[in-house]
Design a protein around this motif. Structure first.
Motif, mmCIF file in Angstrom:
data_model
loop_
_atom_site.group_PDB
_atom_site.id
_atom_site.type_symbol
_atom_site.label_atom_id
_atom_site.label_comp_id
_atom_site.label_asym_id
_atom_site.label_seq_id
_atom_site.Cartn_x
_atom_site.Cartn_y
_atom_site.Cartn_z
ATOM 1 N N SER A 39 -15.197 -33.564 60.175
ATOM 2 C CA SER A 39 -15.146 -34.219 61.491
ATOM 3 C C SER A 39 -14.865 -33.224 62.606
ATOM 4 O O SER A 39 -14.512 -33.623 63.714
ATOM 5 C CB SER A 39 -14.058 -35.304 61.498
ATOM 6 O OG SER A 39 -12.799 -34.768 61.178
ATOM 7 N N ARG A 40 -15.040 -31.939 62.326
ATOM 8 C CA ARG A 40 -14.694 -30.925 63.325
ATOM 9 C C ARG A 40 -15.553 -31.053 64.574
ATOM 10 O O ARG A 40 -15.068 -30.917 65.702
ATOM 11 C CB ARG A 40 -14.837 -29.523 62.730
ATOM 12 C CG ARG A 40 -14.287 -28.424 63.632
ATOM 13 C CD ARG A 40 -14.370 -27.057 62.989
ATOM 14 N NE ARG A 40 -15.742 -26.708 62.695
ATOM 15 C CZ ARG A 40 -16.218 -26.491 61.484
ATOM 16 N NH1 ARG A 40 -15.430 -26.613 60.434
ATOM 17 N NH2 ARG A 40 -17.489 -26.179 61.292
ATOM 18 N N GLY A 41 -16.854 -31.290 64.410
ATOM 19 C CA GLY A 41 -17.723 -31.421 65.572
ATOM 20 C C GLY A 41 -17.313 -32.586 66.449
ATOM 21 O O GLY A 41 -17.248 -32.476 67.675
ATOM 22 N N PHE A 42 -17.013 -33.728 65.811
ATOM 23 C CA PHE A 42 -16.605 -34.928 66.555
ATOM 24 C C PHE A 42 -15.306 -34.675 67.316
ATOM 25 O O PHE A 42 -15.215 -34.913 68.521
ATOM 26 C CB PHE A 42 -16.439 -36.087 65.574
ATOM 27 C CG PHE A 42 -15.849 -37.332 66.174
ATOM 28 C CD1 PHE A 42 -16.554 -38.065 67.108
ATOM 29 C CD2 PHE A 42 -14.583 -37.761 65.805
ATOM 30 C CE1 PHE A 42 -16.006 -39.213 67.670
ATOM 31 C CE2 PHE A 42 -14.025 -38.897 66.353
ATOM 32 C CZ PHE A 42 -14.744 -39.631 67.286
ATOM 33 N N LEU A 43 -14.299 -34.149 66.621
ATOM 34 C CA LEU A 43 -13.003 -33.951 67.254
ATOM 35 C C LEU A 43 -13.025 -32.812 68.270
ATOM 36 O O LEU A 43 -12.345 -32.870 69.297
ATOM 37 C CB LEU A 43 -11.932 -33.685 66.189
ATOM 38 C CG LEU A 43 -11.661 -34.837 65.206
ATOM 39 C CD1 LEU A 43 -10.608 -34.442 64.190
ATOM 40 C CD2 LEU A 43 -11.227 -36.096 65.951
ATOM 41 N N SER A 44 -13.806 -31.759 68.004
ATOM 42 C CA SER A 44 -13.858 -30.631 68.930
ATOM 43 C C SER A 44 -14.596 -30.971 70.210
ATOM 44 O O SER A 44 -14.528 -30.219 71.192
ATOM 45 C CB SER A 44 -14.528 -29.417 68.263
ATOM 46 O OG SER A 44 -13.762 -28.955 67.174
ATOM 47 N N SER A 45 -15.323 -32.093 70.208
ATOM 48 C CA SER A 45 -15.994 -32.537 71.429
ATOM 49 C C SER A 45 -15.047 -33.270 72.365
ATOM 50 O O SER A 45 -15.399 -33.536 73.516
ATOM 51 C CB SER A 45 -17.162 -33.475 71.074
ATOM 52 O OG SER A 45 -18.128 -32.829 70.300
ATOM 53 N N PHE A 46 -13.852 -33.611 71.899
ATOM 54 C CA PHE A 46 -12.918 -34.375 72.720
ATOM 55 C C PHE A 46 -12.610 -33.714 74.057
ATOM 56 O O PHE A 46 -12.526 -34.408 75.079
ATOM 57 C CB PHE A 46 -11.614 -34.621 71.942
ATOM 58 C CG PHE A 46 -11.681 -35.822 71.040
ATOM 59 C CD1 PHE A 46 -12.895 -36.296 70.565
ATOM 60 C CD2 PHE A 46 -10.523 -36.479 70.655
ATOM 61 C CE1 PHE A 46 -12.959 -37.403 69.731
ATOM 62 C CE2 PHE A 46 -10.574 -37.587 69.819
ATOM 63 C CZ PHE A 46 -11.795 -38.043 69.360
ATOM 64 N N PRO A 47 -12.388 -32.377 74.119
ATOM 65 C CA PRO A 47 -12.111 -31.789 75.437
ATOM 66 C C PRO A 47 -13.212 -32.084 76.449
ATOM 67 O O PRO A 47 -12.921 -32.384 77.619
ATOM 68 C CB PRO A 47 -12.010 -30.294 75.137
ATOM 69 C CG PRO A 47 -11.542 -30.232 73.721
ATOM 70 C CD PRO A 47 -12.223 -31.385 73.039
ATOM 71 N N GLU A 48 -14.471 -32.036 76.022
ATOM 72 C CA GLU A 48 -15.569 -32.308 76.942
ATOM 73 C C GLU A 48 -15.588 -33.785 77.350
ATOM 74 O O GLU A 48 -15.875 -34.115 78.501
ATOM 75 C CB GLU A 48 -16.896 -31.917 76.303
ATOM 76 C CG GLU A 48 -18.099 -32.026 77.216
ATOM 77 C CD GLU A 48 -18.091 -31.018 78.359
ATOM 78 O OE1 GLU A 48 -18.843 -31.217 79.324
ATOM 79 O OE2 GLU A 48 -17.315 -30.052 78.299
ATOM 80 N N ILE A 49 -15.275 -34.688 76.401
ATOM 81 C CA ILE A 49 -15.184 -36.115 76.745
ATOM 82 C C ILE A 49 -14.110 -36.328 77.812
ATOM 83 O O ILE A 49 -14.327 -37.014 78.818
ATOM 84 C CB ILE A 49 -14.846 -36.963 75.509
ATOM 85 C CG1 ILE A 49 -16.015 -36.988 74.532
ATOM 86 C CG2 ILE A 49 -14.498 -38.392 75.912
ATOM 87 C CD1 ILE A 49 -15.740 -37.784 73.285
ATOM 88 N N PHE A 50 -12.959 -35.714 77.614
ATOM 89 C CA PHE A 50 -11.852 -35.928 78.536
ATOM 90 C C PHE A 50 -12.112 -35.254 79.883
ATOM 91 O O PHE A 50 -11.639 -35.733 80.915
ATOM 92 C CB PHE A 50 -10.548 -35.429 77.911
ATOM 93 C CG PHE A 50 -9.944 -36.402 76.935
ATOM 94 C CD1 PHE A 50 -8.801 -37.105 77.256
ATOM 95 C CD2 PHE A 50 -10.528 -36.641 75.707
ATOM 96 C CE1 PHE A 50 -8.243 -38.021 76.367
ATOM 97 C CE2 PHE A 50 -9.991 -37.546 74.808
ATOM 98 C CZ PHE A 50 -8.844 -38.239 75.132
ATOM 99 N N ILE A 51 -12.835 -34.139 79.895
ATOM 100 C CA ILE A 51 -13.246 -33.546 81.173
ATOM 101 C C ILE A 51 -14.067 -34.564 81.963
ATOM 102 O O ILE A 51 -13.874 -34.758 83.164
ATOM 103 C CB ILE A 51 -14.056 -32.256 80.954
ATOM 104 C CG1 ILE A 51 -13.138 -31.108 80.526
ATOM 105 C CG2 ILE A 51 -14.790 -31.846 82.238
ATOM 106 C CD1 ILE A 51 -13.872 -29.826 80.192
ATOM 107 N N ASN A 52 -14.991 -35.221 81.277
ATOM 108 C CA ASN A 52 -15.849 -36.183 81.956
ATOM 109 C C ASN A 52 -15.101 -37.433 82.386
ATOM 110 O O ASN A 52 -15.397 -38.006 83.440
ATOM 111 C CB ASN A 52 -17.026 -36.544 81.048
ATOM 112 C CG ASN A 52 -18.080 -35.468 81.034
ATOM 113 O OD1 ASN A 52 -18.963 -35.425 81.863
ATOM 114 N ND2 ASN A 52 -17.967 -34.539 80.083
ATOM 115 N N ILE A 53 -14.120 -37.859 81.581
ATOM 116 C CA ILE A 53 -13.265 -38.970 82.016
ATOM 117 C C ILE A 53 -12.509 -38.565 83.273
ATOM 118 O O ILE A 53 -12.395 -39.336 84.236
ATOM 119 C CB ILE A 53 -12.292 -39.381 80.894
ATOM 120 C CG1 ILE A 53 -13.062 -40.008 79.721
ATOM 121 C CG2 ILE A 53 -11.244 -40.354 81.425
ATOM 122 C CD1 ILE A 53 -12.200 -40.293 78.514
ATOM 123 N N GLY A 54 -12.010 -37.319 83.285
ATOM 124 C CA GLY A 54 -11.315 -36.821 84.465
ATOM 125 C C GLY A 54 -12.218 -36.753 85.685
ATOM 126 O O GLY A 54 -11.809 -37.101 86.802
#
Length: 511
Positions: free
Chosen positions: A149-164
């Motif tokens: 699940s490394r790809g899924f979890l490592s994408s979280f910073p980019e998801i949160f950047i976009n939420i921000g």
């Protein structure tokens, strides 16, 4: 030898917690680490709308406004350059706290700014925090997450950047109702609030297991791996792989050891990375720098930072309509980043990057063409060109967010050998922020020199070149253990890439 060390020497069959509990713990760690990215995204997004009011209130020229918009990313080079060494010294977790502290101080200074130099000081301090955050969040997540699940979890910073970014756009819309001299100050100052929650949340995070191994804290590293791996056997395997990558002999199994020749403290790392790299490390470095360059040079920050200006050129005249359209950009960007995150471990990094960059090229070409048509017919309302401009801005951020946005951070956080990972990742972030700063500080001038349509056609040319680079240089890394990444690089032949792609698929299938 401790009993826990003996247990790690052989695989012992015993009852395990349900897989879901372990997955949830890794998931929670990734979310907490990615909180820095919400603050970063908010700062980027809020400046897009705040700039309209700052320019009028402080009577700024276009050049001053360009510098204000893009300088944050130039300042972030200081944080990016120091982040690798800092995170090796104090650990990944406390580096995240440090990033949050810079964000907090920078946001307060910008919110209380009374003139241009004052707000630039706030941008400087916040920029250092940006550099720290953009390097450490994906590295920490990659080191905690299991390969499956490394790809899924490592994408979280980019998801949160976009939420921000989306929150910044929404903040622009609501605070724009206040008097001009107060609205932009509230927009910027509110960014200090999430930093407080970040500092509290970090207390619940474990330290990176790979950093713990490099400090000789084998017992602590195993506890973290046991909580974040799908099985105990996988935790033991990940621990042994990390020890070997760090040059620790297999027979050193005590809970606390003295790490032999620990070069990660800084000695020899830069030389091995830049002066005397192996063919594999050279390939990895070129891949990392190339993907970061392509992500920013294709124009994403021109759209994120200057959306109201672009919509104004496209025919939306009122500030309210421009800000509403900008909020729509944030919504589309966030939705598609979630889609990209959910499929990165299913379809692989390479396929998403190629699909994304191809879609970006088409969108940029159409956007540049429609804006050129509008620009050559001043005073006329060309509805099809206006509609095409708005829709292609949306399609551009959508195709960016499904691949080039999240996969850049996933890919570059996982490909470096463990001993070079922090410094290698920081080089990529430095180039990323440098290009972002250049785009942000020159876009208005570029649009005047080439026309705004010509600027986006130039970005389309960059996207086309990037697609060729991705196809030629980047092997598939899906499902491959971090400690095995180096073996996938060093050859640029098509046969090597095909073998790599099959290997990644086999690993995922086995899991």
């Amino acid at each position: 030898m401790s009993s826990s060390g003996e247990e790690r020497g052989v695989v012992v069959a015993e009852p395990e917690p349900p897989r879901g509990n372990r997955s949830r713990f890794a998931f929670a760690c990734a979310i907490l680490a990615s909180m820095t990215s919400i603050i970063l995204g908010y700062d980027i997004g809020v400046m897009s709308g705040a700039a309209i009011f700052i320019k009028d209130d402080l009577k700024l020229s276009d050049i001053q406004l360009e510098i204000l918009m893009g300088i944050l990313n130039i300042y972030s080079l200081i944080g990016s350059g120091a982040a690798g060494r800092t995170s090796d010294w104090i650990g990944r977790r406390y580096t995240i706290v440090l990033a949050g502290s810079f964000f907090f101080c920078g946001a307060l200074l910008m919110g209380f700014a009374t003139n241009y130099p004052f707000i630039m000081v706030g941008r400087f301090i916040a920029g250092i925090g940006v550099g720290y955050a953009m390097m450490i969040a994906p590295v920490y997540t990659a080191e905690v997450a299991p390969a499956s699940s490394r790809g899924f979890l490592s994408s979280f910073p980019e998801i949160f950047i976009n939420i921000g970014i989306l929150l910044g756009y929404v903040s622009n819309y609501f605070f724009s109702k206040l008097p001009e001299h107060l609205g932009w100050r509230f927009m910027l100052g509110v960014g200090a609030v999430p930093s407080v929650f970040l500092a509290i949340g970090v207390l619940a995070m474990p330290e990176s297991p790979r950093w713990l191994v490099l400090q000789g804290r084998i017992g602590d590293a195993f506890k973290v791996l046991d909580k974040t791996s799908n099985t105990k056997e996988e935790a033991i395997s990940r621990l042994n792989d990390t020890k070997r990558a760090a040059g620790i002999p297999d027979d050193m199994t005590d809970d606390v050891i003295v790490v032999p020749n620990n070069k990660t403290a800084g000695k020899g790392v830069w030389k091995d990375l830049l002066v005397r790299p192996t063919p594999s490390v050279r390939h990895i470095l070129i891949a990392c720098l190339g993907i970061h360059f392509a992500q920013q040079a294709s124009g994403i920050d021109a759209v994120v930072l200057y959306s109201p200006t672009i919509f104004s050129k496209a025919g939306l005249r009122s500030k309210n309509d421009q800000l509403l359209a900008t909020v729509a950009v944030g919504v589309v960007k966030t939705l598609f980043i979630v889609v990209g995150t959910c499929v990165v471990d299913r379809f692989g990094r390479r396929a998403l990057l190629l699909t994304s960059m191809g879609g970006m090229f088409i969108s940029l070409t159409a956007l540049g063409t429609s804006l050129t048509v509008i620009g050559r017919n001043p005073g006329q309302t060309i509805k099809w060109a206006i509609g095409l401009s708005v829709s292609t801005v949306m399609s551009f951020v959508a195709t960016f967010s499904i691949g080039a946005g999240p996969v850049t951070w996933v890919y570059c956080s996982e490909i470096f050998p463990v001993r070079l990972r922090a410094q290698g990742a920081s080089l990529g972030v430095m180039l990323n922020r440098l290009m972002s700063g250049i785009i942000g500080m020159t876009f208005l001038s570029l649009a005047k020199g080439l026309t705004i349509g010509g600027a986006f056609l130039l970005f389309a040319g960059v996207a086309a070149a990037a697609w060729v680079f991705f196809f030629t240089f980047l092997p598939e890394t899906r499902g491959v253990a971090l400690e095995e990444m180096e073996s996938l690089f060093g050859s640029y032949s098509a046969n090597k890439k095909n073998n790599v792609m099959r290997t990644g698929k086999e690993v995922v299938d086995e899991q």
